[in-house]
Motif scaffolding. Structure first.
Motif, PDB file in Angstrom:
ATOM      1  N   MET A   1      70.391 -27.804  22.793  1.00 36.50           N
ATOM      2  CA  MET A   1      68.973 -28.219  22.514  1.00 36.50           C
ATOM      3  C   MET A   1      68.798 -29.528  22.258  1.00 36.50           C
ATOM      4  SD  MET A   1      66.482 -26.333  19.730  1.00 36.50           S
ATOM      5  CE  MET A   1      66.127 -27.677  18.489  1.00 36.50           C
ATOM      6  N   GLY A   2      67.737 -30.114  22.906  1.00 32.40           N
ATOM      7  CA  GLY A   2      67.601 -31.595  22.817  1.00 32.40           C
ATOM      8  C   GLY A   2      66.548 -31.895  21.611  1.00 32.40           C
ATOM      9  N   GLU A   3      66.620 -33.297  21.411  1.00 28.81           N
ATOM     10  CA  GLU A   3      65.398 -33.648  20.341  1.00 28.81           C
ATOM     11  C   GLU A   3      64.261 -32.820  20.373  1.00 28.81           C
ATOM     12  OE1 GLU A   3      64.533 -37.701  19.456  1.00 28.81           O
ATOM     13  OE2 GLU A   3      66.292 -38.182  21.105  1.00 28.81           O
ATOM     14  N   PRO A   4      63.679 -32.518  19.000  1.00 23.92           N
ATOM     15  CA  PRO A   4      62.449 -31.657  18.957  1.00 23.92           C
ATOM     16  C   PRO A   4      61.313 -32.472  19.240  1.00 23.92           C
ATOM     17  CG  PRO A   4      63.282 -32.146  16.585  1.00 23.92           C
ATOM     18  CD  PRO A   4      64.395 -32.591  17.667  1.00 23.92           C
ATOM     19  N   TYR A   5      60.133 -31.881  19.704  1.00 26.01           N
ATOM     20  CA  TYR A   5      58.823 -32.528  19.807  1.00 26.01           C
ATOM     21  C   TYR A   5      58.159 -32.131  18.302  1.00 26.01           C
ATOM     22  CZ  TYR A   5      59.293 -33.459  24.605  1.00 26.01           C
ATOM     23  OH  TYR A   5      59.837 -33.931  26.053  1.00 26.01           O
ATOM     24  N   TYR A   6      57.298 -32.932  17.976  1.00 26.04           N
ATOM     25  CA  TYR A   6      56.458 -32.838  16.753  1.00 26.04           C
ATOM     26  C   TYR A   6      55.020 -32.813  17.007  1.00 26.04           C
ATOM     27  CZ  TYR A   6      61.149 -33.968  14.413  1.00 26.04           C
ATOM     28  OH  TYR A   6      62.123 -33.942  14.168  1.00 26.04           O
ATOM     29  N   PHE A   7      54.492 -31.780  16.388  1.00 26.45           N
ATOM     30  CA  PHE A   7      52.841 -31.752  16.101  1.00 26.45           C
ATOM     31  C   PHE A   7      52.613 -32.319  14.727  1.00 26.45           C
ATOM     32  CE2 PHE A   7      49.560 -29.376  13.795  1.00 26.45           C
ATOM     33  CZ  PHE A   7      48.646 -30.058  14.297  1.00 26.45           C
ATOM     34  N   TYR A   8      51.491 -33.386  14.745  1.00 19.60           N
ATOM     35  CA  TYR A   8      51.396 -34.157  13.616  1.00 19.60           C
ATOM     36  C   TYR A   8      49.929 -34.175  13.344  1.00 19.60           C
ATOM     37  CZ  TYR A   8      50.660 -37.997  16.286  1.00 19.60           C
ATOM     38  OH  TYR A   8      49.898 -39.267  17.188  1.00 19.60           O
TER      39      TYR A   8
ATOM     40  N   GLU B   1      55.436 -30.715  12.109  1.00 23.11           N
ATOM     41  CA  GLU B   1      55.986 -29.753  12.483  1.00 23.11           C
ATOM     42  C   GLU B   1      56.880 -29.881  13.763  1.00 23.11           C
ATOM     43  OE1 GLU B   1      55.326 -24.909  13.327  1.00 23.11           O
ATOM     44  OE2 GLU B   1      53.548 -26.314  12.314  1.00 23.11           O
ATOM     45  N   ALA B   2      58.128 -29.312  13.791  1.00 20.54           N
ATOM     46  CA  ALA B   2      59.007 -29.763  14.788  1.00 20.54           C
ATOM     47  C   ALA B   2      58.774 -28.556  15.774  1.00 20.54           C
ATOM     48  CB  ALA B   2      60.267 -29.874  14.302  1.00 20.54           C
ATOM     49  N   PHE B   3      59.181 -28.626  16.935  1.00 21.07           N
ATOM     50  CA  PHE B   3      59.019 -27.781  17.904  1.00 21.07           C
ATOM     51  C   PHE B   3      60.178 -27.728  18.829  1.00 21.07           C
ATOM     52  CE2 PHE B   3      54.824 -27.356  16.307  1.00 21.07           C
ATOM     53  CZ  PHE B   3      54.358 -26.265  16.456  1.00 21.07           C
ATOM     54  N   ALA B   4      60.918 -26.731  19.599  1.00 15.99           N
ATOM     55  CA  ALA B   4      61.737 -26.749  20.394  1.00 15.99           C
ATOM     56  C   ALA B   4      61.593 -27.444  21.714  1.00 15.99           C
ATOM     57  CB  ALA B   4      62.408 -25.615  20.527  1.00 15.99           C
ATOM     58  N   ASP B   5      60.179 -27.272  22.015  1.00 20.16           N
ATOM     59  CA  ASP B   5      59.795 -27.930  23.427  1.00 20.16           C
ATOM     60  C   ASP B   5      58.624 -28.485  23.570  1.00 20.16           C
ATOM     61  OD1 ASP B   5      57.689 -25.788  24.267  1.00 20.16           O
ATOM     62  OD2 ASP B   5      59.589 -24.476  23.908  1.00 20.16           O
ATOM     63  N   GLN B   6      58.157 -29.058  24.384  1.00 16.23           N
ATOM     64  CA  GLN B   6      57.096 -29.988  24.498  1.00 16.23           C
ATOM     65  C   GLN B   6      55.787 -29.134  24.609  1.00 16.23           C
ATOM     66  OE1 GLN B   6      56.672 -32.388  27.999  1.00 16.23           O
ATOM     67  NE2 GLN B   6      55.297 -33.860  27.032  1.00 16.23           N
ATOM     68  N   HIS B   7      55.836 -27.913  25.330  1.00 18.69           N
ATOM     69  CA  HIS B   7      54.760 -27.247  25.727  1.00 18.69           C
ATOM     70  C   HIS B   7      54.279 -26.691  24.200  1.00 18.69           C
ATOM     71  CE1 HIS B   7      51.904 -24.195  27.433  1.00 18.69           C
ATOM     72  NE2 HIS B   7      52.602 -23.499  26.525  1.00 18.69           N
ATOM     73  N   ALA B   8      55.111 -26.147  23.300  1.00 20.02           N
ATOM     74  CA  ALA B   8      54.986 -25.600  22.032  1.00 20.02           C
ATOM     75  C   ALA B   8      54.215 -26.545  21.171  1.00 20.02           C
ATOM     76  CB  ALA B   8      56.033 -25.042  21.198  1.00 20.02           C
ATOM     77  N   ALA B   9      54.636 -27.827  21.143  1.00 14.40           N
ATOM     78  CA  ALA B   9      53.803 -28.905  20.381  1.00 14.40           C
ATOM     79  C   ALA B   9      52.502 -29.212  20.797  1.00 14.40           C
ATOM     80  CB  ALA B   9      54.820 -30.018  20.198  1.00 14.40           C
ATOM     81  N   LEU B  10      52.462 -29.456  22.176  1.00 18.12           N
ATOM     82  CA  LEU B  10      51.116 -29.436  22.695  1.00 18.12           C
ATOM     83  C   LEU B  10      50.041 -28.549  22.537  1.00 18.12           C
ATOM     84  CD1 LEU B  10      52.061 -31.114  26.202  1.00 18.12           C
ATOM     85  CD2 LEU B  10      50.655 -32.364  24.613  1.00 18.12           C
ATOM     86  N   SER B  11      50.754 -27.269  22.415  1.00 14.95           N
ATOM     87  CA  SER B  11      49.845 -26.052  22.311  1.00 14.95           C
ATOM     88  C   SER B  11      49.280 -26.285  20.832  1.00 14.95           C
ATOM     89  CB  SER B  11      50.456 -24.828  22.335  1.00 14.95           C
ATOM     90  OG  SER B  11      49.842 -23.780  22.039  1.00 14.95           O
ATOM     91  N   ALA B  12      50.275 -26.427  19.871  1.00 21.39           N
ATOM     92  CA  ALA B  12      49.826 -26.649  18.299  1.00 21.39           C
ATOM     93  C   ALA B  12      48.704 -27.835  18.102  1.00 21.39           C
ATOM     94  CB  ALA B  12      50.944 -27.141  17.484  1.00 21.39           C
ATOM     95  N   GLU B  13      49.072 -28.863  18.963  1.00 20.42           N
ATOM     96  CA  GLU B  13      47.955 -29.871  18.994  1.00 20.42           C
ATOM     97  C   GLU B  13      46.566 -29.545  19.445  1.00 20.42           C
ATOM     98  OE1 GLU B  13      47.425 -34.462  21.009  1.00 20.42           O
ATOM     99  OE2 GLU B  13      48.706 -32.923  21.827  1.00 20.42           O
ATOM    100  N   TRP B  14      46.701 -28.938  20.699  1.00 21.60           N
ATOM    101  CA  TRP B  14      45.468 -28.337  21.152  1.00 21.60           C
ATOM    102  C   TRP B  14      44.719 -27.395  20.282  1.00 21.60           C
ATOM    103  CZ3 TRP B  14      42.880 -24.296  22.663  1.00 21.60           C
ATOM    104  CH2 TRP B  14      41.730 -24.224  23.367  1.00 21.60           C
TER     105      TRP B  14
END
Length: 88
Positions: free
Chosen positions: A1-8, A53-66
């Motif tokens: 797994m790569g670096e996480p994406y974060y929703f903030y 909050e950390a997420f494993a992928d960009q889609h999940a972080a973008l979804s939380a932001e949206w």
């Protein structure tokens, strides 16, 4: 797994909230406070990090932001309260 994406979530100087996503929260907050972040935060500085909050992928972080950005102010406050975040 790569670096996480974060929703903030940021608290802006005018009392509003801003939600975003990034790979590096500290650098992104610094960018916002330097006036080079999102257009929304450029005139609402300084900003303060309230939540990340950390997420494993960009889609999940973008979804939380949206989802955060499309809530009412009351719902955003309820989200922060549920996570024991003080902003006042």
């Amino acid at each position: 797994m790569g670096e996480p994406y974060y929703f903030y979530v940021l608290l802006c100087a005018d009392g509003t909230f801003y939600g975003g996503y990034t790979r590096d929260v500290g650098a992104r907050v610094a960018t916002h406070n330097a006036g080079k972040g999102a257009k929304y935060t450029q005139t609402r500085r300084p900003v303060r990090l309230l939540y990340a909050e950390a997420f494993a992928d960009q889609h999940a972080a973008l979804s939380a932001e949206w989802h955060f950005k499309h809530q009412s102010r009351a719902a955003k406050e309820a989200f922060l309260q549920a996570h024991h975040i003080q902003w006042r």
